[in-house]
Design an enzyme around this catalytic site. Structure first.
Site, PDB file in Angstrom:
ATOM      1  N   LYS A  11       0.831  -1.201   0.000  1.00 52.42           N
ATOM      2  CA  LYS A  11       0.000   0.000   0.000  1.00 52.42           C
ATOM      3  C   LYS A  11       0.875   1.264   0.000  1.00 52.42           C
ATOM      4  CE  LYS A  11      -3.625  -2.537   2.505  1.00 52.42           C
ATOM      5  NZ  LYS A  11      -4.552  -2.542   3.674  1.00 52.42           N
ATOM      6  N   TYR A  51     -12.044  -3.278  -3.101  1.00 54.38           N
ATOM      7  CA  TYR A  51     -12.581  -3.348  -1.736  1.00 54.38           C
ATOM      8  C   TYR A  51     -14.101  -3.426  -1.715  1.00 54.38           C
ATOM      9  CZ  TYR A  51      -8.043  -2.637   0.532  1.00 54.38           C
ATOM     10  OH  TYR A  51      -6.754  -2.799   1.009  1.00 54.38           O
ATOM     11  N   ASN A 114      -1.685  -0.323   7.362  1.00 57.69           N
ATOM     12  CA  ASN A 114      -1.145  -1.660   7.638  1.00 57.69           C
ATOM     13  C   ASN A 114      -0.330  -2.256   6.497  1.00 57.69           C
ATOM     14  OD1 ASN A 114      -3.203  -2.419   5.968  1.00 57.69           O
ATOM     15  ND2 ASN A 114      -4.322  -3.620   7.496  1.00 57.69           N
ATOM     16  N   HIS A 117      -1.657  -5.563   1.386  1.00 56.23           N
ATOM     17  CA  HIS A 117      -2.862  -6.365   1.198  1.00 56.23           C
ATOM     18  C   HIS A 117      -2.478  -7.755   0.729  1.00 56.23           C
ATOM     19  CE1 HIS A 117      -6.765  -7.756  -0.310  1.00 56.23           C
ATOM     20  NE2 HIS A 117      -6.082  -8.201  -1.342  1.00 56.23           N
ATOM     21  N   GLU A 128      -8.983 -11.130  -7.644  1.00 51.14           N
ATOM     22  CA  GLU A 128      -8.121  -9.959  -7.515  1.00 51.14           C
ATOM     23  C   GLU A 128      -7.018  -9.935  -8.583  1.00 51.14           C
ATOM     24  OE1 GLU A 128      -8.940  -9.255  -2.744  1.00 51.14           O
ATOM     25  OE2 GLU A 128      -7.018 -10.101  -3.355  1.00 51.14           O
TER      26      GLU A 128
END
Ligand code: DAT
Ligand code: MG
Length: 151
Positions: A11, A51, A114, A117, A128
């Site tokens: 990310k 998402y 965080n 992913h 995905e």
């Protein structure tokens, strides 16, 4: 072995904090095979599709905002058991709860920052990978050292 692939994405916080090499190293030295890799600025449309399962959650808007705020390193990794193993290497969603030794446990403190992913199941991974990568962006190859990481 059954060909299994997962989708991982570093990310914007991981990219900005220069953790790309450190993160890739963990999957590479574990024995998984990198078959897809690119850096991109994520469009709102892609972020919302990625998402989609979280669209009713209160954190959805912030999540989309964050993931579109800077470049993301999108990857496809291959190997036996890679989907669940990558989730273990990544650690719990909340970095404060993530075990030391995991990526989130070692480098994060905030659930909204965080770092990475990882697909949560084989079917999710297939969805995905198709969403983020074109077929021709995937390199099909078999490491010649494979004999030393599996029986
Ligand atoms: P994971 O990324 O571990 O699969 P998830 O799919 O439940 O976690 O949620 C997707 C992302 O949304 C997660 O990485 C960070 C964010 N998120 C999840 N729960 C959150 C919360 N309670 N508050 C803020 N952000 C949250
Ligand atoms: Mg998830």
């Amino acid at each position: 072995y059954p060909l299994e692939r997962t989708f991982l994405a570093i990310k914007p916080d991981g990219v900005q904090r220069k953790l790309v090499g450190e993160i890739i190293r963990r999957f590479e030295t574990k024995g998984f095979t990198l078959v897809g890799l690119k850096i991109l600025n994520v469009s709102r449309e892609l972020a919302e599709q990625h998402y989609d399962v979280h669209k009713e959650r209160p954190f959805f808007a912030g999540l989309v905002e964050f993931i579109t705020s800077g470049p993301v390193v999108a990857m496809v990794w291959e190997g036996e058991g890679v989907v669940s193993s990558a989730r273990k290497i990544i650690g719990a969603t909340n970095p404060l709860a993530a075990e030391p030794g995991t990526i989130r446990g070692d480098f994060g403190i905030n659930i909204g920052r965080n770092l990475i992913h990882g697909s949560d199941a084989i079917e999710t991974a297939q969805r995905e990978i198709a969403l983020w990568f074109k077929e021709e962006e995937i390199a099909n190859w078999e490491p010649t050292l494979m004999a030393w990481t599996r029986e």
